[in-house]
Design a protein around this motif. Sequence first.
Motif, mmCIF file in Angstrom:
data_model
loop_
_atom_site.group_PDB
_atom_site.id
_atom_site.type_symbol
_atom_site.label_atom_id
_atom_site.label_comp_id
_atom_site.label_asym_id
_atom_site.label_seq_id
_atom_site.Cartn_x
_atom_site.Cartn_y
_atom_site.Cartn_z
ATOM 1 N N THR A 80 0.853 -1.172 0.000
ATOM 2 C CA THR A 80 0.000 0.000 0.000
ATOM 3 C C THR A 80 0.891 1.225 0.000
ATOM 4 O O THR A 80 1.828 1.311 0.789
ATOM 5 C CB THR A 80 -0.918 0.016 1.240
ATOM 6 O OG1 THR A 80 -1.678 -1.198 1.255
ATOM 7 C CG2 THR A 80 -1.855 1.196 1.219
ATOM 8 N N ARG A 81 0.620 2.146 -0.918
ATOM 9 C CA ARG A 81 1.418 3.372 -0.975
ATOM 10 C C ARG A 81 0.482 4.563 -1.051
ATOM 11 O O ARG A 81 -0.663 4.455 -1.470
ATOM 12 C CB ARG A 81 2.398 3.345 -2.134
ATOM 13 C CG ARG A 81 1.831 3.119 -3.475
ATOM 14 C CD ARG A 81 2.911 2.970 -4.554
ATOM 15 N NE ARG A 81 2.324 2.588 -5.812
ATOM 16 C CZ ARG A 81 1.797 3.430 -6.693
ATOM 17 N NH1 ARG A 81 1.818 4.723 -6.442
ATOM 18 N NH2 ARG A 81 1.262 3.000 -7.805
ATOM 19 N N PHE A 82 1.000 5.699 -0.608
ATOM 20 C CA PHE A 82 0.235 6.932 -0.563
ATOM 21 C C PHE A 82 0.895 7.971 -1.447
ATOM 22 O O PHE A 82 2.110 7.984 -1.599
ATOM 23 C CB PHE A 82 0.166 7.456 0.879
ATOM 24 C CG PHE A 82 -0.512 6.502 1.818
ATOM 25 C CD1 PHE A 82 -1.876 6.536 2.011
ATOM 26 C CD2 PHE A 82 0.225 5.542 2.509
ATOM 27 C CE1 PHE A 82 -2.502 5.648 2.868
ATOM 28 C CE2 PHE A 82 -0.388 4.652 3.368
ATOM 29 C CZ PHE A 82 -1.760 4.710 3.552
ATOM 30 N N ARG A 89 -4.683 13.530 -0.412
ATOM 31 C CA ARG A 89 -3.889 12.328 -0.188
ATOM 32 C C ARG A 89 -4.670 11.124 -0.693
ATOM 33 O O ARG A 89 -5.818 10.906 -0.328
ATOM 34 C CB ARG A 89 -3.573 12.167 1.293
ATOM 35 C CG ARG A 89 -2.610 11.047 1.548
ATOM 36 C CD ARG A 89 -2.118 11.032 2.941
ATOM 37 N NE ARG A 89 -1.132 9.970 3.064
ATOM 38 C CZ ARG A 89 -0.688 9.505 4.190
ATOM 39 N NH1 ARG A 89 -1.091 10.042 5.325
ATOM 40 N NH2 ARG A 89 0.184 8.541 4.217
ATOM 41 N N CYS A 91 -4.573 6.783 -1.780
ATOM 42 C CA CYS A 91 -4.002 5.499 -1.380
ATOM 43 C C CYS A 91 -4.235 4.495 -2.497
ATOM 44 O O CYS A 91 -5.304 4.470 -3.103
ATOM 45 C CB CYS A 91 -4.693 5.037 -0.103
ATOM 46 S SG CYS A 91 -4.283 3.379 0.416
ATOM 47 N N SER A 93 -3.399 0.220 -3.425
ATOM 48 C CA SER A 93 -2.851 -1.077 -3.017
ATOM 49 C C SER A 93 -2.564 -1.887 -4.263
ATOM 50 O O SER A 93 -3.336 -1.843 -5.228
ATOM 51 C CB SER A 93 -3.833 -1.831 -2.128
ATOM 52 O OG SER A 93 -4.010 -1.153 -0.915
#
Length: 103
Positions: A80-82, A89, A91, A93
């Motif tokens: 998972t990265r933001f 913001r 997100c 996955s």
Amino acid sequence: MNHVNLIGKMCSTPKIVELDNGKRIAKFSMSTNEMVLTAEGTSKKKTQWHRMTAWGKWARVLEELGFCGMELAVEGKLITRFYNSNGQRKCVSEVEINDLVIL
């Protein structure tokens, strides 16, 4: 433990991205299907779509051999990265592939 196993079909031809450090990554989407029982007692196919990434040798293999519709079995982990987009913001996955088998 972070472990993912999927068997499905590639929904897109892999997009190869070369990073500034020379490393290459293959990105593509993959679909998996399962049969579920409805309230009426009939079975129905349910499809899930997954974002996939592959580094190193698997990126090279997918660059050379990968195509939309190819059946794969993959083993990997969920990442998972933001990131920020238009001040918001977000997100995402994706499954990072450790091993794969072309079926």
